[in-house]
Each structure stands twice: as C-alpha cells, then as structure tokens.
Design a protein around this motif. Structure first.
Motif, PDB file in Angstrom:
ATOM      1  N   HIS A   1       0.803  -1.219   0.000  1.00  0.00           N
ATOM      2  CA  HIS A   1       0.000   0.000   0.000  1.00  0.00           C
ATOM      3  C   HIS A   1       0.840   1.274   0.000  1.00  0.00           C
ATOM      4  N   LEU A   2       2.155   1.151  -0.142  1.00  0.00           N
ATOM      5  CA  LEU A   2       3.012   2.334  -0.113  1.00  0.00           C
ATOM      6  C   LEU A   2       2.782   3.258  -1.306  1.00  0.00           C
ATOM      7  N   LEU A   3       2.442   2.694  -2.447  1.00  0.00           N
ATOM      8  CA  LEU A   3       2.278   3.503  -3.646  1.00  0.00           C
ATOM      9  C   LEU A   3       0.831   3.897  -3.910  1.00  0.00           C
ATOM     10  N   ASP A   4      -0.075   3.623  -2.975  1.00  0.00           N
ATOM     11  CA  ASP A   4      -1.471   4.018  -3.135  1.00  0.00           C
ATOM     12  C   ASP A   4      -1.578   5.536  -3.134  1.00  0.00           C
ATOM     13  N   LYS A   5      -2.503   6.056  -3.924  1.00  0.00           N
ATOM     14  CA  LYS A   5      -2.721   7.508  -3.985  1.00  0.00           C
ATOM     15  C   LYS A   5      -3.390   7.978  -2.704  1.00  0.00           C
ATOM     16  N   ARG A   6      -2.856   9.053  -2.136  1.00  0.00           N
ATOM     17  CA  ARG A   6      -3.446   9.652  -0.945  1.00  0.00           C
ATOM     18  C   ARG A   6      -4.111  10.957  -1.338  1.00  0.00           C
ATOM     19  N   PRO A   7      -5.157  11.353  -0.638  1.00  0.00           N
ATOM     20  CA  PRO A   7      -5.890  12.569  -1.018  1.00  0.00           C
ATOM     21  C   PRO A   7      -5.040  13.823  -0.840  1.00  0.00           C
ATOM     22  N   ALA A   8      -5.244  14.764  -1.747  1.00  0.00           N
ATOM     23  CA  ALA A   8      -4.529  16.040  -1.693  1.00  0.00           C
ATOM     24  C   ALA A   8      -5.154  16.928  -0.623  1.00  0.00           C
ATOM     25  N   LEU A   9      -4.468  18.026  -0.316  1.00  0.00           N
ATOM     26  CA  LEU A   9      -4.946  18.945   0.716  1.00  0.00           C
ATOM     27  C   LEU A   9      -6.299  19.548   0.345  1.00  0.00           C
ATOM     28  N   SER A  10      -6.481  19.884  -0.908  1.00  0.00           N
ATOM     29  CA  SER A  10      -7.762  20.476  -1.326  1.00  0.00           C
ATOM     30  C   SER A  10      -8.904  19.488  -1.131  1.00  0.00           C
TER      31      SER A  10
ATOM     32  N   LEU B   1      -8.922  17.028   1.103  1.00  0.00           N
ATOM     33  CA  LEU B   1      -9.097  16.867   2.548  1.00  0.00           C
ATOM     34  C   LEU B   1      -9.866  18.050   3.143  1.00  0.00           C
ATOM     35  N   ARG B   2      -9.661  19.263   2.598  1.00  0.00           N
ATOM     36  CA  ARG B   2     -10.368  20.438   3.100  1.00  0.00           C
ATOM     37  C   ARG B   2     -11.857  20.362   2.793  1.00  0.00           C
ATOM     38  N   ARG B   3     -12.225  19.709   1.677  1.00  0.00           N
ATOM     39  CA  ARG B   3     -13.632  19.586   1.299  1.00  0.00           C
ATOM     40  C   ARG B   3     -14.391  18.631   2.219  1.00  0.00           C
ATOM     41  N   ASN B   4     -13.695  17.647   2.768  1.00  0.00           N
ATOM     42  CA  ASN B   4     -14.337  16.657   3.638  1.00  0.00           C
ATOM     43  C   ASN B   4     -14.543  17.230   5.032  1.00  0.00           C
ATOM     44  N   LYS B   5     -15.451  16.619   5.775  1.00  0.00           N
ATOM     45  CA  LYS B   5     -15.655  17.013   7.172  1.00  0.00           C
ATOM     46  C   LYS B   5     -14.523  16.418   8.002  1.00  0.00           C
ATOM     47  N   ILE B   6     -13.972  17.236   8.871  1.00  0.00           N
ATOM     48  CA  ILE B   6     -12.833  16.806   9.684  1.00  0.00           C
ATOM     49  C   ILE B   6     -13.243  15.714  10.665  1.00  0.00           C
TER      50      ILE B   6
ATOM     51  N   VAL C   1     -15.195  13.204  10.316  1.00  0.00           N
ATOM     52  CA  VAL C   1     -15.364  11.857   9.770  1.00  0.00           C
ATOM     53  C   VAL C   1     -14.090  11.311   9.120  1.00  0.00           C
ATOM     54  N   LEU C   2     -13.024  12.090   9.123  1.00  0.00           N
ATOM     55  CA  LEU C   2     -11.772  11.622   8.510  1.00  0.00           C
ATOM     56  C   LEU C   2     -11.122  10.543   9.363  1.00  0.00           C
ATOM     57  N   PRO C   3     -10.546   9.521   8.732  1.00  0.00           N
ATOM     58  CA  PRO C   3      -9.760   8.544   9.498  1.00  0.00           C
ATOM     59  C   PRO C   3      -8.537   9.227  10.112  1.00  0.00           C
ATOM     60  N   TYR C   4      -7.953   8.580  11.112  1.00  0.00           N
ATOM     61  CA  TYR C   4      -6.846   9.177  11.856  1.00  0.00           C
ATOM     62  C   TYR C   4      -5.664   9.509  10.942  1.00  0.00           C
ATOM     63  N   GLU C   5      -5.318   8.606  10.033  1.00  0.00           N
ATOM     64  CA  GLU C   5      -4.174   8.840   9.139  1.00  0.00           C
ATOM     65  C   GLU C   5      -4.420  10.044   8.235  1.00  0.00           C
ATOM     66  N   ASP C   6      -5.643  10.160   7.711  1.00  0.00           N
ATOM     67  CA  ASP C   6      -5.961  11.308   6.861  1.00  0.00           C
ATOM     68  C   ASP C   6      -6.011  12.600   7.667  1.00  0.00           C
ATOM     69  N   LEU C   7      -6.476  12.526   8.895  1.00  0.00           N
ATOM     70  CA  LEU C   7      -6.508  13.709   9.758  1.00  0.00           C
ATOM     71  C   LEU C   7      -5.093  14.191  10.071  1.00  0.00           C
ATOM     72  N   LYS C   8      -4.214  13.248  10.335  1.00  0.00           N
ATOM     73  CA  LYS C   8      -2.817  13.577  10.596  1.00  0.00           C
ATOM     74  C   LYS C   8      -2.169  14.215   9.358  1.00  0.00           C
ATOM     75  N   ARG C   9      -2.469  13.657   8.192  1.00  0.00           N
ATOM     76  CA  ARG C   9      -1.946  14.199   6.936  1.00  0.00           C
ATOM     77  C   ARG C   9      -2.512  15.598   6.674  1.00  0.00           C
ATOM     78  N   PHE C  10      -3.805  15.804   6.974  1.00  0.00           N
ATOM     79  CA  PHE C  10      -4.434  17.109   6.789  1.00  0.00           C
ATOM     80  C   PHE C  10      -3.754  18.169   7.645  1.00  0.00           C
ATOM     81  N   VAL C  11      -3.496  17.859   8.903  1.00  0.00           N
ATOM     82  CA  VAL C  11      -2.849  18.828   9.806  1.00  0.00           C
ATOM     83  C   VAL C  11      -1.451  19.170   9.297  1.00  0.00           C
TER      84      VAL C  11
END
Length: 133
Positions: A87-96, A98-103, A105-115
């Motif tokens: 899963h290292l090469l899986d695409k991760r969501p961009a900042l834009s 992540l900003r569109r989503n509700k904070i 409901v984000l999983p912990y990894e995505d929340l950490k990436r957003f911050v």
C-alpha cells in the motif's frame, strides 16, 4: 570627434568579448579522469548490452546489494511480503480534497496528513507575505 568615440566603443566591446572568451571554462569530452591514449569518438560512446541473462533479471533485484561480499536479494512471492508494503504507492488525497471533507469523519491517518499539509501551506503563505513587505 564622433568617429573617435565610435572607435573607442568598438575597441571596448571587442576587449570585453575577448575577455569573455578567454575567461570561459571548458571541460573535456571524456570527463575528468579520461585515460591517456584512449580513442574518442562514436565507438567509445555506445552503450554495451547487459551481461545478465533474462532469467537472473527476473528472479533477483539487481543492484540492491549494499554489502561488499553480499549477493543481490531474490524476488519473493507477494504473499511473503508484509501487507503495508503493497500500500506504499497508493494515492493519498490532496490537501484540497481533505479540506472539502468534514474533519470529524476523517480517518486518523488522513486527519494527521491534513494537519501536516495545512500547517505547511500556512507557513508558506506567511513566508510569502513577509517576503513581499
């Protein structure tokens, strides 16, 4: 008097061109450690084919050995590698995105990436504002 100034300008321009040509740094085509007596030309610049067989290339990771006396590691089946490696090469969501989503409901990894990405963007923006002042 005008002719005298034109001749002076021409001599200055020519002198600058000569200084520019003399002051240029050049390198040899063979590199810094070119052998003496080696022939330069098209034959030396051609690439040689690989000496490894296709069987060796498909069963080993060529060039992964870092030890002096070691050998290149063998390629294993996918089931023998840890799950996280696939899963290292899986695409991760961009900042834009992540900003569109509700904070909330984000999983912990995505929340950490957003911050992390949000802090980085804020620092860049502050730096650019300070640089303009």
């Amino acid at each position: 008097m005008a002719i005298n100034r034109v001749q002076t300008l021409r001599s200055i321009i020519i002198a600058k061109e000569v200084i520019g040509i003399v002051g240029r740094r050049t390198f040899s085509a063979g590199g810094a450690k070119a052998k003496k007596g080696a022939k330069s030309g098209g034959a030396a610049g051609t690439l040689k084919g690989s000496t490894l067989s296709k069987e060796v290339k498909s069963t080993t990771v060529v060039g992964a050995n870092i030890l002096k006396d070691g050998t290149d590691p063998k390629i294993l089946a996918d089931s023998e590698y840890p799950d996280w490696l696939m899963h290292l090469l899986d695409k991760r969501p961009a900042l834009s995105e992540l900003r569109r989503n509700k904070i909330e409901v984000l999983p912990y990894e995505d929340l950490k990436r957003f911050v992390k990405l949000d802090n980085r963007a804020r620092i860049k923006e502050n730096n650019s504002v300070r640089a303009k002042k």
